[in-house]
Scaffold this motif. Sequence first.
Motif, PDB file in Angstrom:
ATOM      1  N   ASN A 131       0.841  -1.196   0.000  1.00 33.04           N
ATOM      2  CA  ASN A 131       0.000   0.000   0.000  1.00 33.04           C
ATOM      3  C   ASN A 131       0.883   1.257   0.000  1.00 33.04           C
ATOM      4  O   ASN A 131       2.044   1.207   0.412  1.00 33.04           O
ATOM      5  CB  ASN A 131      -0.892  -0.016   1.258  1.00 33.04           C
ATOM      6  CG  ASN A 131      -2.155   0.803   1.077  1.00 33.04           C
ATOM      7  OD1 ASN A 131      -2.267   1.592   0.145  1.00 33.04           O
ATOM      8  ND2 ASN A 131      -3.105   0.627   1.979  1.00 33.04           N
ATOM      9  N   LYS A 133      -0.703   4.140   1.280  1.00 38.29           N
ATOM     10  CA  LYS A 133      -1.480   5.014   2.189  1.00 38.29           C
ATOM     11  C   LYS A 133      -1.400   4.416   3.591  1.00 38.29           C
ATOM     12  O   LYS A 133      -1.856   3.288   3.801  1.00 38.29           O
ATOM     13  CB  LYS A 133      -2.958   5.047   1.773  1.00 38.29           C
ATOM     14  CG  LYS A 133      -3.228   5.727   0.461  1.00 38.29           C
ATOM     15  CD  LYS A 133      -4.720   5.846   0.205  1.00 38.29           C
ATOM     16  CE  LYS A 133      -5.309   4.562  -0.326  1.00 38.29           C
ATOM     17  NZ  LYS A 133      -6.759   4.692  -0.616  1.00 38.29           N
ATOM     18  N   ASP A 237      -7.578  13.343  -3.326  1.00 36.27           N
ATOM     19  CA  ASP A 237      -7.789  12.412  -4.448  1.00 36.27           C
ATOM     20  C   ASP A 237      -7.374  10.992  -4.102  1.00 36.27           C
ATOM     21  O   ASP A 237      -8.046  10.026  -4.437  1.00 36.27           O
ATOM     22  CB  ASP A 237      -6.967  12.857  -5.668  1.00 36.27           C
ATOM     23  CG  ASP A 237      -7.622  14.032  -6.357  1.00 36.27           C
ATOM     24  OD1 ASP A 237      -8.793  14.329  -6.018  1.00 36.27           O
ATOM     25  OD2 ASP A 237      -6.963  14.644  -7.210  1.00 36.27           O
ATOM     26  N   VAL A 238      -6.241  10.885  -3.420  1.00 38.84           N
ATOM     27  CA  VAL A 238      -5.670   9.576  -3.133  1.00 38.84           C
ATOM     28  C   VAL A 238      -6.636   8.700  -2.324  1.00 38.84           C
ATOM     29  O   VAL A 238      -6.597   7.479  -2.390  1.00 38.84           O
ATOM     30  CB  VAL A 238      -4.305   9.747  -2.409  1.00 38.84           C
ATOM     31  CG1 VAL A 238      -4.481  10.220  -0.990  1.00 38.84           C
ATOM     32  CG2 VAL A 238      -3.490   8.475  -2.438  1.00 38.84           C
ATOM     33  N   CYS A 239      -7.557   9.339  -1.602  1.00 40.75           N
ATOM     34  CA  CYS A 239      -8.485   8.588  -0.758  1.00 40.75           C
ATOM     35  C   CYS A 239      -9.730   8.153  -1.527  1.00 40.75           C
ATOM     36  O   CYS A 239     -10.601   7.484  -0.985  1.00 40.75           O
ATOM     37  CB  CYS A 239      -8.882   9.418   0.453  1.00 40.75           C
ATOM     38  SG  CYS A 239      -7.463   9.807   1.452  1.00 40.75           S
ATOM     39  N   HIS A 240      -9.818   8.524  -2.819  1.00 37.81           N
ATOM     40  CA  HIS A 240     -10.995   8.143  -3.611  1.00 37.81           C
ATOM     41  C   HIS A 240     -10.783   6.833  -4.346  1.00 37.81           C
ATOM     42  O   HIS A 240     -11.706   6.293  -4.909  1.00 37.81           O
ATOM     43  CB  HIS A 240     -11.335   9.246  -4.617  1.00 37.81           C
ATOM     44  CG  HIS A 240     -11.953  10.427  -3.940  1.00 37.81           C
ATOM     45  ND1 HIS A 240     -13.242  10.414  -3.458  1.00 37.81           N
ATOM     46  CD2 HIS A 240     -11.452  11.642  -3.624  1.00 37.81           C
ATOM     47  CE1 HIS A 240     -13.517  11.582  -2.901  1.00 37.81           C
ATOM     48  NE2 HIS A 240     -12.424  12.341  -2.973  1.00 37.81           N
ATOM     49  N   ARG A 241      -9.529   6.367  -4.327  1.00 39.24           N
ATOM     50  CA  ARG A 241      -9.286   5.088  -5.010  1.00 39.24           C
ATOM     51  C   ARG A 241     -10.114   4.004  -4.361  1.00 39.24           C
ATOM     52  O   ARG A 241     -10.204   3.949  -3.127  1.00 39.24           O
ATOM     53  CB  ARG A 241      -7.799   4.734  -4.934  1.00 39.24           C
ATOM     54  CG  ARG A 241      -7.099   5.161  -6.206  1.00 39.24           C
ATOM     55  CD  ARG A 241      -5.692   4.642  -6.201  1.00 39.24           C
ATOM     56  NE  ARG A 241      -4.752   5.713  -5.965  1.00 39.24           N
ATOM     57  CZ  ARG A 241      -3.683   5.637  -5.184  1.00 39.24           C
ATOM     58  NH1 ARG A 241      -3.430   4.528  -4.535  1.00 39.24           N
ATOM     59  NH2 ARG A 241      -2.882   6.644  -5.059  1.00 39.24           N
ATOM     60  N   ALA A 242     -10.702   3.163  -5.168  1.00 38.27           N
ATOM     61  CA  ALA A 242     -11.653   2.164  -4.666  1.00 38.27           C
ATOM     62  C   ALA A 242     -11.064   1.331  -3.546  1.00 38.27           C
ATOM     63  O   ALA A 242      -9.902   0.968  -3.569  1.00 38.27           O
ATOM     64  CB  ALA A 242     -12.054   1.252  -5.809  1.00 38.27           C
ATOM     65  N   GLU A 244     -11.294  -2.152  -2.221  1.00 32.21           N
ATOM     66  CA  GLU A 244     -11.855  -3.460  -2.653  1.00 32.21           C
ATOM     67  C   GLU A 244     -12.427  -4.224  -1.478  1.00 32.21           C
ATOM     68  O   GLU A 244     -11.999  -4.101  -0.375  1.00 32.21           O
ATOM     69  CB  GLU A 244     -10.766  -4.306  -3.323  1.00 32.21           C
ATOM     70  CG  GLU A 244     -10.633  -3.993  -4.806  1.00 32.21           C
ATOM     71  CD  GLU A 244      -9.373  -3.205  -5.123  1.00 32.21           C
ATOM     72  OE1 GLU A 244      -8.284  -3.679  -4.751  1.00 32.21           O
ATOM     73  OE2 GLU A 244      -9.477  -2.125  -5.715  1.00 32.21           O
TER      74      GLU A 244
END
Length: 244
Positions: A131, A133, A237-242, A244
């Motif tokens: 990861n 993040k 933006d980085v926190c909008h990545r799906a 899963e």
Amino acid sequence: MWRRVASLSSSISSYSTSFVAQTASRLNTWESLTTGIAIAQQGKGFIAPKEKTPFITFVLGGPGSGKGTQCVKIVETFGFTHLSAGDLLRREIASNSADGVMILNTIKEGKIVPSEVTVRLIQKEMESSDNDKFIIDGFPRTEENRVSFERFIGVEPNVVLFFDCPEEEMVKRLLNRNQGRVDDNLETIKTRLQVFEALSLPVINYYSQRGNLYTIRAKGTEDEIFEQVRPIFTTFDVCHRAVE
Ligand SMILES: Nc1ncnc2c1ncn2[C@@H]1O[C@H](COP(=O)(O)OP(=O)(O)O)[C@@H](O)[C@H]1O
Ligand SMILES: O=c1ccn([C@@H]2O[C@H](COP(=O)(O)OP(=O)(O)O)[C@@H](O)[C@H]2O)c(=O)[nH]1
Ligand SMILES: [Mg+2]
């Protein structure tokens, strides 16, 4: 720069934290740090250099302010990897590592474990994660922790959350935590609160001045508190990545 670092590596036979620290502070990037580690570890396994600067959140607040509880929700919603400094230290105790007894005694007293130990544990977890993040919970607890992290890891946090909770509420929660922790007793709690005020508040003030501190009113239900936390991350933006 690669050549300069590479030429140094011939004299390094094992992992050298001072080498990594010097390299990181000289080059001051995540990529250079991980490259340094990869080189320093030649012949002892290889850690591939990371490609991106990680997105880092520090979670601060007094003992019992709800840091761990909210971290679980942040991880579920935004896909961070949760690194709880306290959990990493307790894992060292459980694994009977060389530092285990010292860490146990420090935690029992409610004091702070030397930065080099904690930063090394965090660094190891970051290095072995896919990861980019990370939510680092309960660290840095002192200015020395903060400076040590910046030197060794070579990055600064993007977001710092401060869970601001009244003392009597924190004490009540800790005494009801029921996790069998050696430090959830009134005597140690008193010291932890003093340490928080004397050593951790300066870190919070530092980030307030840097402009990346977000203060959360940490009394209320868990969901009410998370509704203060959520909008902080939706702006990145980085926190909008799906997730899963
Ligand atoms: N908003 C809340 N209201 C009441 N109790 C809470 C709340 N958030 C957490 N707790 C409880 O308080 C205790 C301490 O929470 P924790 O997340 O472990 O705090 P910290 O990591 O800051 O010490 C736990 O038993 C947890 O279940
Ligand atoms: O960076 C850290 C994090 C934790 N601790 C020690 O571990 C204890 C428990 O930390 P944790 O974050 O688990 O406690 P919490 O605030 O969540 O109750 C602290 O009181 C310290 O003694 C430490 O020395 N350095
Ligand atoms: Mg905690």
